[in-house]
Design an enzyme around this catalytic site. Sequence first.
Site, mmCIF file in Angstrom:
data_model
loop_
_atom_site.group_PDB
_atom_site.id
_atom_site.type_symbol
_atom_site.label_atom_id
_atom_site.label_comp_id
_atom_site.label_asym_id
_atom_site.label_seq_id
_atom_site.Cartn_x
_atom_site.Cartn_y
_atom_site.Cartn_z
ATOM 1 N N TYR A 131 16.373 14.794 18.061
ATOM 2 C CA TYR A 131 15.474 14.031 17.210
ATOM 3 C C TYR A 131 15.082 14.882 16.005
ATOM 4 O O TYR A 131 14.713 16.055 16.145
ATOM 5 C CB TYR A 131 14.211 13.589 17.963
ATOM 6 C CG TYR A 131 13.364 12.664 17.123
ATOM 7 C CD1 TYR A 131 13.650 11.307 17.089
ATOM 8 C CD2 TYR A 131 12.340 13.148 16.329
ATOM 9 C CE1 TYR A 131 12.907 10.441 16.282
ATOM 10 C CE2 TYR A 131 11.594 12.302 15.521
ATOM 11 C CZ TYR A 131 11.889 10.950 15.502
ATOM 12 O OH TYR A 131 11.157 10.109 14.687
ATOM 13 N N ASN B 19 6.264 13.499 15.979
ATOM 14 C CA ASN B 19 4.821 13.260 15.938
ATOM 15 C C ASN B 19 4.292 12.924 17.328
ATOM 16 O O ASN B 19 5.010 13.013 18.328
ATOM 17 C CB ASN B 19 4.490 12.158 14.928
ATOM 18 C CG ASN B 19 5.128 10.815 15.290
ATOM 19 O OD1 ASN B 19 5.535 10.583 16.434
ATOM 20 N ND2 ASN B 19 5.201 9.924 14.317
ATOM 21 N N SER C 132 1.695 23.243 15.987
ATOM 22 C CA SER C 132 2.121 24.631 15.837
ATOM 23 C C SER C 132 0.968 25.589 16.109
ATOM 24 O O SER C 132 -0.211 25.233 15.990
ATOM 25 C CB SER C 132 2.652 24.856 14.424
ATOM 26 O OG SER C 132 3.218 26.137 14.294
ATOM 27 N N GLN D 151 1.292 28.894 9.418
ATOM 28 C CA GLN D 151 1.229 28.004 10.580
ATOM 29 C C GLN D 151 0.146 26.939 10.417
ATOM 30 O O GLN D 151 0.309 25.808 10.877
ATOM 31 C CB GLN D 151 0.986 28.824 11.850
ATOM 32 C CG GLN D 151 2.103 29.812 12.159
ATOM 33 C CD GLN D 151 3.479 29.165 12.168
ATOM 34 O OE1 GLN D 151 3.701 28.160 12.828
ATOM 35 N NE2 GLN D 151 4.405 29.750 11.418
ATOM 36 N N HIS E 293 1.024 23.481 8.883
ATOM 37 C CA HIS E 293 1.822 22.524 9.644
ATOM 38 C C HIS E 293 1.037 21.283 10.033
ATOM 39 O O HIS E 293 1.534 20.157 9.944
ATOM 40 C CB HIS E 293 2.334 23.173 10.936
ATOM 41 C CG HIS E 293 3.672 23.818 10.806
ATOM 42 N ND1 HIS E 293 4.816 23.107 10.562
ATOM 43 C CD2 HIS E 293 4.049 25.107 10.921
ATOM 44 C CE1 HIS E 293 5.842 23.939 10.518
ATOM 45 N NE2 HIS E 293 5.405 25.152 10.727
ATOM 46 N N GLU F 209 2.772 29.956 21.074
ATOM 47 C CA GLU F 209 4.111 29.571 20.612
ATOM 48 C C GLU F 209 4.730 30.747 19.845
ATOM 49 O O GLU F 209 5.856 31.163 20.110
ATOM 50 C CB GLU F 209 4.006 28.340 19.708
ATOM 51 C CG GLU F 209 5.331 27.915 19.103
ATOM 52 C CD GLU F 209 5.159 26.828 18.051
ATOM 53 O OE1 GLU F 209 6.152 26.145 17.764
ATOM 54 O OE2 GLU F 209 4.040 26.674 17.510
ATOM 55 N N HIS F 210 3.991 31.277 18.871
ATOM 56 C CA HIS F 210 4.428 32.433 18.077
ATOM 57 C C HIS F 210 3.439 33.577 18.291
ATOM 58 O O HIS F 210 2.240 33.381 18.119
ATOM 59 C CB HIS F 210 4.457 32.109 16.584
ATOM 60 C CG HIS F 210 5.270 30.909 16.219
ATOM 61 N ND1 HIS F 210 4.691 29.675 15.932
ATOM 62 C CD2 HIS F 210 6.606 30.736 16.105
ATOM 63 C CE1 HIS F 210 5.651 28.813 15.637
ATOM 64 N NE2 HIS F 210 6.823 29.424 15.740
ATOM 65 N N ASP G 262 11.526 30.832 11.931
ATOM 66 C CA ASP G 262 11.563 29.382 11.768
ATOM 67 C C ASP G 262 12.877 28.907 11.154
ATOM 68 O O ASP G 262 13.320 27.787 11.426
ATOM 69 C CB ASP G 262 10.406 28.921 10.874
ATOM 70 C CG ASP G 262 9.081 28.874 11.609
ATOM 71 O OD1 ASP G 262 9.086 28.911 12.850
ATOM 72 O OD2 ASP G 262 8.036 28.813 10.934
ATOM 73 N N GLU H 237 14.080 19.865 63.968
ATOM 74 C CA GLU H 237 13.579 18.923 62.967
ATOM 75 C C GLU H 237 13.830 17.471 63.371
ATOM 76 O O GLU H 237 13.543 16.552 62.598
ATOM 77 C CB GLU H 237 14.237 19.217 61.612
ATOM 78 C CG GLU H 237 13.851 20.583 61.059
ATOM 79 C CD GLU H 237 14.429 20.837 59.675
ATOM 80 O OE1 GLU H 237 15.274 20.047 59.221
ATOM 81 O OE2 GLU H 237 14.017 21.829 59.049
ATOM 82 N N HIS I 100 22.732 15.713 62.676
ATOM 83 C CA HIS I 100 23.064 16.974 62.010
ATOM 84 C C HIS I 100 23.527 17.997 63.043
ATOM 85 O O HIS I 100 24.521 18.712 62.840
ATOM 86 C CB HIS I 100 21.839 17.540 61.278
ATOM 87 C CG HIS I 100 21.522 16.868 59.977
ATOM 88 N ND1 HIS I 100 21.117 15.562 59.877
ATOM 89 C CD2 HIS I 100 21.546 17.355 58.698
ATOM 90 C CE1 HIS I 100 20.891 15.258 58.613
ATOM 91 N NE2 HIS I 100 21.152 16.341 57.875
#
Length: 435
Positions: A134, A219, A242, A264, A267, A332-333, A366, A420, A425
């Site tokens: 996207y 968004n 950001s 930043q 943003h 994030e950064h 970036d 079990e 099994h």
Amino acid sequence: MAPLPSFLRFQGPLARLSPEDRRWLLLRGGAVDSRIAARVRELIASVQLDGDSALFEMARRFDGVSLSSLEVPRARCEEALAALEPSLVRALTRAVRNIARAHEVQRPRAVEVETEPGVLVGRRPDPLGRVGVYAPGGRAVYPSSVLMGVVPAKVAGVGEVIVCSPPGRDGLPHASVLAAAVLAGADRVFALGGAGAVAAMAYGTRSVPRVDRIVGPGNAYVAEAKLQVVGAVAIEAPAGPSEILVVADATASPEAVAREVLAQAEHDPDAACVVVALGDAVAEAIAAQVRALSVSAKRREIVDAALGSRGAVLSVASLEEVWPFVADFAPEHLLLATAEPAADLERVRNAGTVFLGERSSVAYGDYMTGSNHVLPTAGLARAYSGLNLLDFYRWTTFQRVERAASAALADDVGVLADSEGLFAHAEAARAWRGA
């Protein structure tokens, strides 16, 4: 600690942050707007029910354009690239090269182990069949994000990579997005935006193929849509506004640190921009530079809103105070503007990506270093990593049991299965006991 109107939300010693103020800085995800969640749910359901018809209607309603086709012809993408400013083409091409180089070294390999004689267990990486990227449009156009999604997918060997981006008034995504798609190697491009694009990629329509993973920023509607389609498709880490955390000592340039903060802050009004400085004098000098530079910021309204909401310049008496806060904040950064950033890196555990030294501008990451800029936000770096090559693979595990090993496993497997209550099994295992 009182807020400073129209400037920094917090300023002063880190140790004096109240529990409420600290919580405000750390818990950045926030609750999803119920109105957005409900609207997104409706849009996704519409695409699931009406497919392409719903997408054409969304283009008319939200983008103000009547599309003749959802897919952008390859020739139009090539034309956009040919018409693009040569300097921008050069920069995008350089970024493609570096992103490819940085991700090529992340290629995983198949592994096998003999857990006991005659019992082989292995794991093989298989590229995904189809990935959707996207790319935002409208007020925020990020051709760099196209590169960050498409290039690693192609390096991984993904079978098909498609790009979705909202159409403009001409019925096409932004020219720089189309050009970036060509340079990155995208296979197909669609003029689709918002929650509708996410739904189309997640469930498929007559025109839009269903993908295995969706990546890329967007968004609030796009972010919410990606969360709502999890289960039908994989996504990268949930993403929000950001954010940056700068650790600075007396060797740092206050102006350089301030510029990183503003980069930043521009943003998003909800961006989180925090500096923790060694000593009151360093903190005050940085705060003064942030204030001075924000006055002339071209996106000043956004910058002021971000700094007034989650902007902070805090001080510590020792860097030992910093690292627990860094781990909790999980930015994030993270920029280490310190005398020995490589050594300080060893103290860092939770961060989307770390920049070593003030010259290692977040802006470089970036766009151009090759490291991926699609990163976890809102403290999710505690558990998530940034987008990387492994996100474009799934793993096939395999196992083989030789004849003698089969007989040796039979009894113990039977005991476990009986315990079990899974008696079939147990019988399946014991059938090989004497074979």
